[in-house]
Design a protein around this motif. Structure first.
Motif, PDB file in Angstrom:
ATOM      1  N   ARG A  47      11.350 -19.818   1.106  1.00 40.61           N
ATOM      2  CA  ARG A  47      10.197 -20.545   0.581  1.00 40.61           C
ATOM      3  C   ARG A  47       9.361 -21.130   1.717  1.00 40.61           C
ATOM      4  O   ARG A  47       8.125 -21.053   1.707  1.00 40.61           O
ATOM      5  N   SER A  48      10.012 -21.696   2.704  1.00 43.76           N
ATOM      6  CA  SER A  48       9.316 -22.313   3.827  1.00 43.76           C
ATOM      7  C   SER A  48       8.480 -21.304   4.597  1.00 43.76           C
ATOM      8  O   SER A  48       7.342 -21.583   4.991  1.00 43.76           O
ATOM      9  N   TYR A  50       7.380 -18.152   3.533  1.00 43.88           N
ATOM     10  CA  TYR A  50       6.337 -17.467   2.776  1.00 43.88           C
ATOM     11  C   TYR A  50       5.262 -18.400   2.235  1.00 43.88           C
ATOM     12  O   TYR A  50       4.173 -17.941   1.888  1.00 43.88           O
ATOM     13  N   GLN A  51       5.537 -19.693   2.191  1.00 43.24           N
ATOM     14  CA  GLN A  51       4.500 -20.623   1.757  1.00 43.24           C
ATOM     15  C   GLN A  51       3.648 -21.119   2.921  1.00 43.24           C
ATOM     16  O   GLN A  51       2.662 -21.827   2.706  1.00 43.24           O
ATOM     17  N   ASN A  52       4.020 -20.749   4.135  1.00 47.59           N
ATOM     18  CA  ASN A  52       3.279 -21.215   5.318  1.00 47.59           C
ATOM     19  C   ASN A  52       2.916 -20.055   6.231  1.00 47.59           C
ATOM     20  O   ASN A  52       2.963 -20.172   7.459  1.00 47.59           O
ATOM     21  N   LEU A  53       2.546 -18.937   5.640  1.00 49.33           N
ATOM     22  CA  LEU A  53       2.189 -17.755   6.427  1.00 49.33           C
ATOM     23  C   LEU A  53       0.884 -17.981   7.183  1.00 49.33           C
ATOM     24  O   LEU A  53      -0.076 -18.547   6.651  1.00 49.33           O
ATOM     25  N   THR A  54       0.844 -17.523   8.407  1.00 46.71           N
ATOM     26  CA  THR A  54      -0.402 -17.551   9.178  1.00 46.71           C
ATOM     27  C   THR A  54      -1.250 -16.342   8.787  1.00 46.71           C
ATOM     28  O   THR A  54      -0.735 -15.365   8.229  1.00 46.71           O
ATOM     29  N   ARG A  58      -0.006 -12.540   7.455  1.00 48.56           N
ATOM     30  CA  ARG A  58      -0.506 -11.874   6.257  1.00 48.56           C
ATOM     31  C   ARG A  58      -1.032 -10.468   6.582  1.00 48.56           C
ATOM     32  O   ARG A  58      -0.867  -9.533   5.791  1.00 48.56           O
ATOM     33  N   ASN A 217      -1.510 -11.398  -0.093  1.00 49.95           N
ATOM     34  CA  ASN A 217      -1.257 -11.115   1.322  1.00 49.95           C
ATOM     35  C   ASN A 217      -2.099  -9.961   1.858  1.00 49.95           C
ATOM     36  O   ASN A 217      -1.722  -9.288   2.823  1.00 49.95           O
ATOM     37  N   GLU A 244      -6.860 -15.775  12.950  1.00 47.14           N
ATOM     38  CA  GLU A 244      -7.065 -17.167  12.537  1.00 47.14           C
ATOM     39  C   GLU A 244      -8.553 -17.506  12.525  1.00 47.14           C
ATOM     40  O   GLU A 244      -9.054 -18.144  11.585  1.00 47.14           O
TER      41      GLU A 244
END
Length: 317
Positions: A47-48, A50-54, A58, A217, A244
Motif C-alpha cells: 500500500r505504501s 503503490y499509493q506514493n508512486l512518482t 508510473r 498508471n 516530474e
C-alpha cells in the motif's frame, strides 16, 4: 515476469512469507502469529509503495510488458468484435486494429494501438507505433461509426507514431493532422482511453474526444521523459526529473483539466489484475457513452469545441 526496481521490497517480503508457510507445513509447526505479522507487513508495504508512486514509476508501470493491451481489453469486456482491415489506399496496419464491437449491450466502433509481448509480436505490431495507414484506417472506421450512428472508443497505447522513412514518404504528419480535424467534426460520441503510453502526435491521432480518460498508471505527453532529459539535461539519466517536471501522469493531467477522468487500477497496477482493470475500464467507458448519447448532435459538437478551446488558458495575477 518483469520486475520493476521499486517493487523489489514487495517481492522480498512475498518470498519470506512463502518460506514461513513452507516451514510451517514441512515441520508441522504453528507459525500463525509470524505469518499473520508478515502478511500485515506485506499489505502495508504494498500500500505504501503503490499509493506514493512518482511520475517516473508510473511511466515504468505504463511500459510494463505484462500490462493489458488493447486486444486484451477487447477480449475481457467487449463482445462480438468484428475486425476491419485496410485504409483503402495503401494497405493494413496491424499496429492499429479496429472494428465493430459491443460493450455492455452498446454497439460501438473500437480502434486502438496494439503492442506485442515478445519480439515476434512486436515486429508484427511495430511496437505499437502506427504507420500512416493505421491512422487513415482509424479515420475510415470513425466515418463508418458516424454513418451508422455508433459511438467511437479509441484506446491509446503508443510510444509515438512510426518515424521511419516510409512513413514520412506516405505523409504520416498529414494523416495525423487530418484525423485531428475530422475527429473534431464527428457527429457521434468519441471516448478515448490512454491505456499505457500516450506518446505525442501518435496518441493525439486518435485522441480528439468528447471524453479523454486515463488508466491510473498511464502517461500522456508530447515527448518521452528520456527525450526531454536528452534535450534539457543532455543525458537520459535525468528521465525521472523530466517525468516530474512534465506533469505527464494521470493525476496531474486531471488537475490541469487536460483529461476528463482517471480509471482506478487494481492495487499493484493493471499488469497484476487484467480482469479487474478491464472491468473498471468498461464501467468508465460505458458511463461516458450513456452520458454523451443523451446530447443532441449540435450540443455534442459545441461541447467538444469548448472543451478544447479551454486548453492553454491562464490568468495573470
Amino acid at each position: 515476469m518483469q520486475l520493476l526496481e521499486f517493487e523489489k521490497p514487495i517481492v522480498e517480503l512475498e518470498r519470506e512469507l512463502e518460506k514461513l508457510r513452507a516451514k510451517a507445513d514441512s515441520q508441522d509447526i504453528d507459525m500463525s502469529a509470524e505469518i499473520t505479522t508478515m502478511e500485515a507487513k506485506l499489505v502495508e508495504t504494498r500500500r505504501s509503495i503503490y499509493q506514493n508512486l512518482t511520475p517516473w514509476q508510473r511511466v515504468q508501470i505504463a511500459r510494463h510488458t505484462q500490462r493489458p493491451f488493447m486486444l486484451d481489453y477487447l477480449a475481457q469486456v467487449f463482445t462480438d468484435f468484428c475486425e476491419l482491415h485496410g485504409d483503402r489506399r495503401i494497405g493494413d496496419d496491424e499496429a492499429m486494429p479496429g472494428g465493430f464491437a459491443t460493450l455492455g449491450g452498446r454497439k460501438v466502433v473500437v480502434i486502438g494501438h496494439q503492442k506485442g509481448r515478445d519480439t515476434k509480436e512486436n515486429l508484427r505490431r511495430n511496437f505499437g507505433s502506427a504507420h500512416p495507414e493505421g491512422y487513415r484506417k482509424a479515420m475510415r472506421l470513425m466515418k463508418l461509426a458516424e454513418k451508422f450512428n455508433l459511438p467511437v472508443v479509441a484506446m491509446i497505447d503508443t510510444p509515438g507514431a512510426y518515424p521511419g522513412i516510409g512513413a514520412e514518404e506516405r505523409n504520416i504528419a498529414e494523416a495525423i493532422a487530418y484525423n485531428l480535424r475530422e475527429m473534431m467534426l464527428l457527429k457521434v460520441p468519441v471516448i478515448a482511453v490512454v491505456l499505457g503510453e500516450g506518446g505525442s502526435g501518435g496518441a493525439l491521432g486518435i485522441g480528439v474526444a468528447d471524453r479523454v480518460l486515463m488508466m491510473e498508471n498511464a502517461y500522456y505527453s508530447v515527448i518521452s521523459p528520456e527525450g526531454c532529459a536528452a534535450i534539457l539535461w543532455k543525458h537520459r539519466k535525468h528521465a525521472p526529473e523530466a517525468a516530474e517536471a512534465m506533469k505527464l501522469a494521470a493525476p496531474d493531467l486531471l488537475q490541469l483539466g487536460l483529461i476528463d477522468g482517471v480509471i482506478k487500477e487494481p492495487e499493484g497496477g493493471a499488469h497484476h489484475h487484467h480482469k479487474a482493470a478491464a472491468e473498471a475500464l468498461a464501467e468508465a467507458v460505458g458511463t461516458a457513452i450513456d452520458e454523451l448519447s443523451k446530447l443532441s448532435t449540435a450540443k455534442l459538437l459545441e461541447a467538444r469545441y469548448e472543451k478544447f478551446r479551454k486548453f492553454g488558458e491562464w490568468e495573470e495575477i
